[in-house]
Design an enzyme around this catalytic site. Sequence first.
Site, PDB file in Angstrom:
ATOM      1  CB  SER A   1     -32.277 -16.431 -82.933  1.00  0.00           C
ATOM      2  OG  SER A   1     -33.115 -17.211 -81.987  1.00  0.00           O
TER       3      SER A   1
ATOM      4  CG  ASP B   1     -28.686 -19.448 -76.183  1.00  0.00           C
ATOM      5  OD1 ASP B   1     -29.603 -19.017 -75.558  1.00  0.00           O
ATOM      6  OD2 ASP B   1     -28.109 -19.202 -77.375  1.00  0.00           O
TER       7      ASP B   1
ATOM      8  CG  HIS C   1     -30.488 -16.311 -77.797  1.00  0.00           C
ATOM      9  ND1 HIS C   1     -30.389 -17.490 -78.246  1.00  0.00           N
ATOM     10  CD2 HIS C   1     -31.445 -15.715 -78.841  1.00  0.00           C
ATOM     11  CE1 HIS C   1     -31.263 -17.734 -79.396  1.00  0.00           C
ATOM     12  NE2 HIS C   1     -31.677 -16.572 -79.695  1.00  0.00           N
TER      13      HIS C   1
END
Length: 319
Positions: free
Chosen positions: A141, A267, A296
């Site tokens: 991320s 996502d 995610h």
Amino acid sequence: MPIIESTYKPPFWAKKSFTSTVFSGLARRVKGVVQTRERIDLDDGDFIDVDWSYAENPSDRVIILLHGLEGNAQRPYITGASKLFNQNEVDACAVNFRGCSGVPNKLYRSYHSGATEDLDAVIKYVLEKNRYKEIYIKGISLGANMALKYAGERNDLPKEIKAVVAISAPCDLKGSCDALMHLKNRHYAIRFLAHLKDKLKPKLEQFPQNISLRDLNSIKSLVDFDNVYTSKAHGFKDAIDYYEKASCLQFLPNIKVPTLIINALNDSFLSAECYPVKEAKQNPNLHLEMPKYGGHVGFIDKRNVYYNERKALDFINQL
């Protein structure tokens, strides 16, 4: 490089983005990882804590792991990767960004998606250990954006860096922030914002010349936080300036080491701009995989080894 055809097939119950994302963030547990903490003193007077875990036998390979927004080196997406790589004769150096190790950092600034100067400091520290011939970087991320930006923004990468892996990478920070602020992601945005504001509160007393209670109370959204704190604390004009300059998308064409990006198509944290198809097709070093599922950082797979962790290991072993 041609787009990689994904082979990821989640359990039937984990196909929904919300389910895979929340389960992976809140319910997953990884046991058996023994971490040893070391502190890196930075040139600006601050510090970064890193948590090491080691292969059973002495190794000349190491993976540097970078967590996401308000994460740390104990999150299961970090310890899961550490465990798998340790079992395959690779040491792991799990980074806690400034202020994320459970100890407040010393300066007004902290960390952000584009703070590659801190990653560079960690890499230099790792190299000073003087026994690693191969270094891999895996970012998750926010950490994925940082890893990709680092790999593409400079032409003087240490020769020991052999590969980069980016998971659920918000390649376009403005697009990703807009996605997070959609109604369907409101629960995530509220949770992130609460953590960020709680961490900012002690700085009111430490740095009253930089921020006031009125400033803190004006923060109602993630964009507000980046306008009031992130941008000002790290040398950007405002949130938009930060998003533009820190996004890794613009640096992808210049990446010269083998790089794997895995971004799930479902996502909800990512916008269309976060899927760099054109860049991957034009750069032979860039490998882009876009599984249909995964949410995610939610690539749930068999025996508590996540698909993205296994793919990362396979990727570096094929070099």
